[in-house]
Scaffold this motif. Sequence first.
Motif, PDB file in Angstrom:
ATOM      1  N   LEU A   1       0.856  -1.188   0.000  1.00 12.83           N
ATOM      2  CA  LEU A   1       0.000   0.000   0.000  1.00 12.83           C
ATOM      3  C   LEU A   1       0.889   1.234   0.000  1.00 12.83           C
ATOM      4  CD1 LEU A   1      -2.930   1.178   0.337  1.00 12.83           C
ATOM      5  CD2 LEU A   1      -2.489   1.155   2.804  1.00 12.83           C
ATOM      6  N   ILE A   2       0.631   2.170  -0.926  1.00 12.04           N
ATOM      7  CA  ILE A   2       1.400   3.410  -1.035  1.00 12.04           C
ATOM      8  C   ILE A   2       0.473   4.591  -0.758  1.00 12.04           C
ATOM      9  CG2 ILE A   2       2.764   4.920  -2.522  1.00 12.04           C
ATOM     10  CD1 ILE A   2       4.217   2.395  -1.887  1.00 12.04           C
TER      11      ILE A   2
ATOM     12  N   ASP B   1      -1.035  -1.936  -4.657  1.00 18.64           N
ATOM     13  CA  ASP B   1      -0.457  -2.600  -5.834  1.00 18.64           C
ATOM     14  C   ASP B   1      -0.817  -1.864  -7.119  1.00 18.64           C
ATOM     15  OD1 ASP B   1       0.691  -4.506  -4.209  1.00 18.64           O
ATOM     16  OD2 ASP B   1      -0.890  -5.998  -4.526  1.00 18.64           O
ATOM     17  N   GLY B   2      -0.758  -0.523  -7.074  1.00 20.03           N
ATOM     18  CA  GLY B   2      -0.998   0.297  -8.249  1.00 20.03           C
ATOM     19  C   GLY B   2      -2.445   0.623  -8.524  1.00 20.03           C
ATOM     20  N   VAL B   3      -3.375   0.108  -7.710  1.00 19.05           N
ATOM     21  CA  VAL B   3      -4.810   0.352  -7.912  1.00 19.05           C
ATOM     22  C   VAL B   3      -5.290   1.394  -6.907  1.00 19.05           C
ATOM     23  CG1 VAL B   3      -7.113  -0.668  -7.900  1.00 19.05           C
ATOM     24  CG2 VAL B   3      -5.157  -1.988  -8.765  1.00 19.05           C
ATOM     25  N   ASN B   4      -6.028   2.399  -7.398  1.00 21.11           N
ATOM     26  CA  ASN B   4      -6.538   3.469  -6.543  1.00 21.11           C
ATOM     27  C   ASN B   4      -7.513   2.910  -5.509  1.00 21.11           C
ATOM     28  OD1 ASN B   4      -7.856   5.724  -5.436  1.00 21.11           O
ATOM     29  ND2 ASN B   4      -7.754   6.870  -7.347  1.00 21.11           N
TER      30      ASN B   4
ATOM     31  N   LYS C   1     -11.384   3.467   0.153  1.00 23.68           N
ATOM     32  CA  LYS C   1     -11.213   2.678   1.374  1.00 23.68           C
ATOM     33  C   LYS C   1     -10.790   3.543   2.567  1.00 23.68           C
ATOM     34  CE  LYS C   1     -11.797  -1.350  -0.763  1.00 23.68           C
ATOM     35  NZ  LYS C   1     -12.902  -2.284  -0.459  1.00 23.68           N
ATOM     36  N   LEU C   2     -10.524   4.834   2.327  1.00 27.67           N
ATOM     37  CA  LEU C   2     -10.081   5.709   3.398  1.00 27.67           C
ATOM     38  C   LEU C   2     -11.202   6.026   4.374  1.00 27.67           C
ATOM     39  CD1 LEU C   2      -7.842   8.450   1.715  1.00 27.67           C
ATOM     40  CD2 LEU C   2      -7.137   6.882   3.513  1.00 27.67           C
TER      41      LEU C   2
ATOM     42  N   GLY D   1      -0.813  18.239  -4.230  1.00 24.42           N
ATOM     43  CA  GLY D   1      -0.823  18.156  -5.687  1.00 24.42           C
ATOM     44  C   GLY D   1      -0.485  16.790  -6.230  1.00 24.42           C
ATOM     45  N   ARG D   2       0.017  15.883  -5.380  1.00 21.58           N
ATOM     46  CA  ARG D   2       0.370  14.534  -5.822  1.00 21.58           C
ATOM     47  C   ARG D   2      -0.244  13.471  -4.910  1.00 21.58           C
ATOM     48  NH1 ARG D   2       6.124  15.877  -6.066  1.00 21.58           N
ATOM     49  NH2 ARG D   2       6.482  14.111  -4.687  1.00 21.58           N
ATOM     50  N   LYS D   3      -1.235  13.829  -4.119  1.00 24.42           N
ATOM     51  CA  LYS D   3      -1.816  12.893  -3.159  1.00 24.42           C
ATOM     52  C   LYS D   3      -2.341  11.646  -3.869  1.00 24.42           C
ATOM     53  CE  LYS D   3      -3.228  16.200   0.410  1.00 24.42           C
ATOM     54  NZ  LYS D   3      -2.632  17.413  -0.131  1.00 24.42           N
TER      55      LYS D   3
END
Length: 291
Positions: free
Chosen positions: A229-230, A243-246, A250-251, A236-238
């Motif tokens: 998870l990233i 694994d690369g999926v938005n 889930k927040l 501006g870049r949030k």
Amino acid sequence: MLKIESIEFKDSKNRSYLIKHRQIESFPLIGGEEARMISTQVWNQHGNTHINAFMEAYEGELIFIIYTSSMRDSQVEAARRKISDICNPLNGIIQMTVNLNNGSIYHRDITFVAAPSFPTGIENRNTDWQKVQLLYSANNPFWYAETEIVESFQGVEPLFSFPFSMQPVVDPVIFGQVIPSNVAINEGQVEAPIVIQIQGACINPSITNETTGEFIAFTDLTMAANQTLIIDTTFGRKKVELDGVNVFNKLDFNSTFFNLVIGENLIDFSDSTGNPDAAIHFIYRNLFITI
């Protein structure tokens, strides 16, 4: 005396242009970037009440010289084209890197606001040199450090020291225990955005900056041992990607994309199980308002 050794520009295609210290005519390290002050005043009040301050975008100029005494006209033309290949407004964001004579390195993200200028006149263009003027804007006014800091919030507390001897015991010998290493230190002059990387199995992970009370938490998110998870809190870049999926959906809606405040930040990592197997890493750089 603090001096510039070199200035390098690098574009998104990894092309670069280097200017050495003996070429630089005007690029003073004097700071002085402006701030926008927010204040308020009520009726019958002397002066104002300070609310906040925000750094403005920075407009800068760099003047340097191409030494042309040993060049033919075609070589001077090629040297000018090499500059305009990199230092032009159509290339978008460019990374400016300043190397100082004490070994320090600072970066700034800029955009050029005009094509390179090659002024005329004997004092600007002659058989020995050609002056070059670059005009640029730093929409993000902060300088950032060369070193990227990676904090991994897990550690081991040693429970023995050398020399030691093994005695017959009933209980197993414990050499150490895993403890949380939960301090991230921002040594810059500005709150630092972070990239949070969570790797491994956990359910509904939650990251809290106990220094500020802000947190980033998830609902209905289950991670397997091989997943990553990233979370990027940079303005501006949030982003939030598994694994690369938005996975913004889930927040927890009360979550805040927090930064690291100046000084120590106490970080807590937990999940719904109370004992997550995942590892968590904070990746950030120290930021400065001037060199």
